[in-house]
Design an enzyme around this catalytic site. Sequence first.
Site, PDB file in Angstrom:
ATOM      1  CG  ASP A  67      -0.277  -0.390   2.511  1.00 16.48           C
ATOM      2  OD1 ASP A  67       0.961  -0.340   2.569  1.00 16.48           O
ATOM      3  OD2 ASP A  67      -0.977  -0.737   3.470  1.00 16.48           O
ATOM      4  CD  GLU A 143      -8.868   1.226   7.492  1.00 18.84           C
ATOM      5  OE1 GLU A 143      -8.789   0.271   8.297  1.00 18.84           O
ATOM      6  OE2 GLU A 143      -8.395   2.346   7.743  1.00 18.84           O
TER       7      GLU A 143
HETATM    8  C1  GLP Z   1      -0.475   0.506   8.546  1.00 16.84           C
HETATM    9  C2  GLP Z   1      -0.174  -0.290   7.291  1.00 16.84           C
HETATM   10  C3  GLP Z   1      -0.428  -1.748   7.511  1.00 16.84           C
HETATM   11  C4  GLP Z   1       0.221  -2.184   8.802  1.00 16.84           C
HETATM   12  C5  GLP Z   1      -0.399  -1.469   9.963  1.00 16.84           C
HETATM   13  C6  GLP Z   1       0.114  -1.904  11.318  1.00 16.84           C
HETATM   14  O1  GLP Z   1      -1.796   0.872   8.673  1.00 16.84           O
HETATM   15  N1  GLP Z   1      -0.886   0.119   6.147  1.00 16.84           N
HETATM   16  O2  GLP Z   1       0.065  -2.481   6.406  1.00 16.84           O
HETATM   17  O3  GLP Z   1       0.091  -3.550   8.945  1.00 16.84           O
HETATM   18  O4  GLP Z   1      -0.112  -0.097   9.769  1.00 16.84           O
HETATM   19  O5  GLP Z   1       1.185  -1.119  11.718  1.00 16.84           O
HETATM   20  P1  GLP Z   1       2.116  -1.396  12.959  1.00 16.84           P
HETATM   21  O6  GLP Z   1       2.969  -2.550  12.578  1.00 16.84           O
HETATM   22  O7  GLP Z   1       2.924  -0.127  13.106  1.00 16.84           O
HETATM   23  O8  GLP Z   1       1.239  -1.661  14.116  1.00 16.84           O
END
Ligand code: GLP
Length: 258
Positions: A67, A143
């Site tokens: 993404d 989402e």
């Molecule tokens: C973002 C990304 C996701 C990721 C998520 C969790 O929203 N788009 O791909 O998995 O954050 O992030 P973290 O690993 O910092 O908790």
Amino acid sequence: MRLYVTKNHEGLSELAAAYVLDVVKTKSTAVLGLATGGTPERTYQLLVEDHIKNKTSYKHIKTVNLDEYVGLSSNHNMSYRKYMHEKLFKHIDICDANIHIPNGAAEDINEECKRYDYNLDKLGYPDIQILGLGQNGHIGFNEPGSDFSQSTHLTKLTESTRIANARFFPSVEDVPVYAITMGIASILKSKKILLLVSGQRKANTLLRLFTEEVHTQFPCSALNLHDDVVVIADEAAMIELRRFKEYDSITVEQTDRV
Ligand code: GLP
């Protein structure tokens, strides 16, 4: 889904890096599906350390990222392209032409999504896909409410995701409202999926993953539809699942990693 539990985030990162290295070493032309966020950062560091120490080569490896925020230029400090460059790509011998990340600054976002899908079809879907987990169950930026049949698309971030990701930005108002994400259908085309779940703030999401039915309000539940998913969770993320009354019915592979 197979569940591996490590003592902490370091152990989770070691195990994740071992899975990725196994693919890179057995298939020099593999496609790696990569994620951003805090969870995989240490995994990338370990891949860099291995590259320096053992000279593991990424010369013919291709990467696709899940993404990207819409509206941030590729060299914006908070863009996922910048993240990948800083955490991994600039430290290894990967060719720029083999790196694929959606362009969130494209003039026509729908065209960009089509281009990304076309590329994925041409390259082949990941041999291994790393996923992080949003507290609301999102994977990539799919989402709650996302249609599981979607490929790459424009998505609107929920308020809770913008608040969760605000820690990387000066303020929550600076977190983009829109993003481009590979869809659930695209993610499920990967040969193997590695879901990394770390920290107590993900404990309830992990509990839900192992106890709820597949439904679109909880995007990561789609992983139940894939036949090779490895979930790596650290002890902090396991807190709620261990309290679950039918916990004994879930097979857990404990690892001796730190
Ligand atoms: C973002 C990304 C996701 C990721 C998520 C969790 O929203 N788009 O791909 O998995 O954050 O992030 P973290 O690993 O910092 O908790």
